[in-house]
Write an enzyme that holds these catalytic residues in place. Structure first.
Site, PDB file in Angstrom:
ATOM      1  N   HIS A 160       0.822  -1.223   0.000  1.00  0.00           N
ATOM      2  CA  HIS A 160       0.000   0.000   0.000  1.00  0.00           C
ATOM      3  C   HIS A 160       0.849   1.264   0.000  1.00  0.00           C
ATOM      4  O   HIS A 160       0.311   2.372  -0.119  1.00  0.00           O
ATOM      5  CB  HIS A 160      -0.927   0.024   1.220  1.00  0.00           C
ATOM      6  CG  HIS A 160      -1.951  -1.067   1.223  1.00  0.00           C
ATOM      7  ND1 HIS A 160      -2.861  -1.261   0.212  1.00  0.00           N
ATOM      8  CD2 HIS A 160      -2.176  -2.060   2.120  1.00  0.00           C
ATOM      9  CE1 HIS A 160      -3.612  -2.305   0.476  1.00  0.00           C
ATOM     10  NE2 HIS A 160      -3.225  -2.817   1.624  1.00  0.00           N
ATOM     11  N   ASP A 196      -2.496 -10.588  -2.492  1.00  0.00           N
ATOM     12  CA  ASP A 196      -3.065 -10.216  -1.189  1.00  0.00           C
ATOM     13  C   ASP A 196      -4.556  -9.896  -1.379  1.00  0.00           C
ATOM     14  O   ASP A 196      -4.994  -9.538  -2.477  1.00  0.00           O
ATOM     15  CB  ASP A 196      -2.320  -8.967  -0.672  1.00  0.00           C
ATOM     16  CG  ASP A 196      -2.728  -8.580   0.729  1.00  0.00           C
ATOM     17  OD1 ASP A 196      -2.008  -8.956   1.663  1.00  0.00           O
ATOM     18  OD2 ASP A 196      -3.782  -7.924   0.889  1.00  0.00           O
ATOM     19  N   HIS A 198      -6.143  -7.400  -0.443  1.00  0.00           N
ATOM     20  CA  HIS A 198      -6.338  -5.969  -0.693  1.00  0.00           C
ATOM     21  C   HIS A 198      -5.524  -5.513  -1.909  1.00  0.00           C
ATOM     22  O   HIS A 198      -4.397  -5.975  -2.105  1.00  0.00           O
ATOM     23  CB  HIS A 198      -5.899  -5.166   0.538  1.00  0.00           C
ATOM     24  CG  HIS A 198      -6.598  -5.588   1.785  1.00  0.00           C
ATOM     25  ND1 HIS A 198      -6.072  -6.525   2.653  1.00  0.00           N
ATOM     26  CD2 HIS A 198      -7.809  -5.238   2.284  1.00  0.00           C
ATOM     27  CE1 HIS A 198      -6.918  -6.698   3.667  1.00  0.00           C
ATOM     28  NE2 HIS A 198      -7.990  -5.936   3.472  1.00  0.00           N
ATOM     29  N   ASP A 285      -4.201 -13.064   3.476  1.00  0.00           N
ATOM     30  CA  ASP A 285      -5.480 -12.665   4.061  1.00  0.00           C
ATOM     31  C   ASP A 285      -6.633 -13.047   3.125  1.00  0.00           C
ATOM     32  O   ASP A 285      -7.781 -12.695   3.372  1.00  0.00           O
ATOM     33  CB  ASP A 285      -5.525 -11.167   4.407  1.00  0.00           C
ATOM     34  CG  ASP A 285      -4.860 -10.285   3.368  1.00  0.00           C
ATOM     35  OD1 ASP A 285      -4.704  -9.088   3.654  1.00  0.00           O
ATOM     36  OD2 ASP A 285      -4.503 -10.776   2.275  1.00  0.00           O
TER      37      ASP A 285
END
Ligand SMILES: NCCCNCCCCCC(O)(O)C(F)(F)F
Ligand SMILES: [Zn+2]
Length: 344
Positions: A160, A196, A198, A285
């Site tokens: 991120h 991931d 996200h 995740d």
């Protein structure tokens, strides 16, 4: 495969993050890396090495020097005002504001260089983050030197983090640093594949105008899932980079069949791109029991993912990203790596 790890990740142990209007204990905690270390050691995935130290200029190949200067100095600036608790931003630059002038005020600086209030900065953050980047570069150097694959067991995560901003528990983009490291050491074309849960908004933004690094990401649809403001299917790159960015947003709760349809398409694109090296932003995740995410992957899927990545037959660096079912995170990571090795 070789695994790069350092206990220095423990120097970053944020206390709390802002979550739905309350300060809650951080999801991204040192135990995460400990559990991954224990699992890959117990399963004898490979030799575990300490990282080499690289100059900070290797990080500045993808991050703005003014941002890195801030990260290096932030804790001293914060504590010089008498604070001892973690620093969390509370005011941000946004549409219509300027971001060419760094405020003198610390809160202004922190807001300029961040986009959420989930990423506490503390005394040892910079040391841990710099080591995380060294871990990614050590893995890349080993693979450039002939290793088929290496696993950068780094924390905090990085995907991120953009050129000049932190967020989503990330400060320096380890996967982007490794991808640029490949480019700086002979690879003409590099792929970053982000699995991931996200979207890797930071990684996308770093390479968005470039055709020498292709970014692909399979993730929860940003219309409902963090990071919300990037990761849609119509983001295909800009300028030189048009056609070298590919997002696979999937609705929360999507089936594994849908997830692997996306992976199949990504694999096809990677093969067509004729990459010289592959960086995997390996977040787990996507695990069915992850507390903050909503996909359905389990051991069989992680092993299948590893096997499909091995079939690309590319020099590969795995970089640890997210995963919050702490007890299982290590096994889930090991299942991907073993799936990769077994298919070798
Ligand atoms: N209501 C939404 C709260 C979301 N909180 C932030 C989630 C950050 C996810 C971080 C990650 O898993 O993508 C990384 F790989 F970077 F660690
Ligand atoms: Zn994640």
């Amino acid at each position: 495969m070789k695994i790069i790890y350092s206990e220095r990740h423990r120097l970053h142990h944020g206390e709390r993050e802002m979550y739905r209007g309350q300060l809650v204990p951080c999801f991204e905690k040192p135990e995460r890396a400990q559990f991954v270390y224990d699992a890959v050691k117990e399963r004898k995935v490979g030799e575990i090495l300490e990282p080499k130290e690289f100059p900070v200029s290797a990080i500045e190949r993808v991050h703005a020097p003014r941002y890195i200067r801030f990260l290096e100095q932030a804790w001293d600036l914060w504590t010089a005002q008498g604070y001892t608790n973690d620093a969390l931003p509370a005011v941000w630059s946004i549409r219509g504001h300027r971001d060419d002038i760094e405020p003198e005020n610390f809160s202004g600086k922190l807001g300029l260089y961040s986009y959420d209030s989930g990423t506490p900065l503390m005394a040892g953050t910079w040391a841990a983050v710099k080591t995380g980047a060294d871990i990614a570069l050590t893995a890349q150097e080993l693979v450039t030197g002939g290793e088929r694959a290496a696993f950068a067991l780094s924390r905090p995560p990085g995907h991120h983090a953009g050129r000049d901003f932190m967020g989503g528990y990330c400060f320096v983009n380890n996967a982007a640093v490794a991808a640029q490291g490949f480019r700086d050491h002979g690879a003409e074309r590099v792929v970053v594949l982000d699995v991931d849960y996200h979207h890797g908004n930071g990684t996308q933004s770093i390479f968005y105008e470039r055709s020498d690094v292709m970014f692909l990401s399979i993730h929860g649809d940003p219309r409902t899932e963090y990071p919300f403001f990037l990761g849609h299917a119509n983001e295909i790159g800009n300028g030189e980079g048009v056609g070298y960015n590919k997002n696979y947003p999937l609705a929360a709760g999507s089936s594994n069949a849908l997830w692997f349809d996306a992976l199949g398409d990504a694999v096809r694109r990677i093969n067509d791109y004729r990459a010289d090296a592959l960086v995997i932003s390996l977040g787990v995740d996507t695990f069915a029991d992850d507390p903050i995410s909503k996909f359905q992957l389990r051991e069989p899927e992680y092993r299948k993912l590893g096997a499909q990545l091995a079939a690309l037959k590319l020099p590969t660096v795995f970089v640890l990203e997210g995963g919050y079912a702490v007890a299982e995170i290590g096994h889930n990571v090991a299942h991907v790596l073993q799936g990769f090795e077994d298919a070798g």
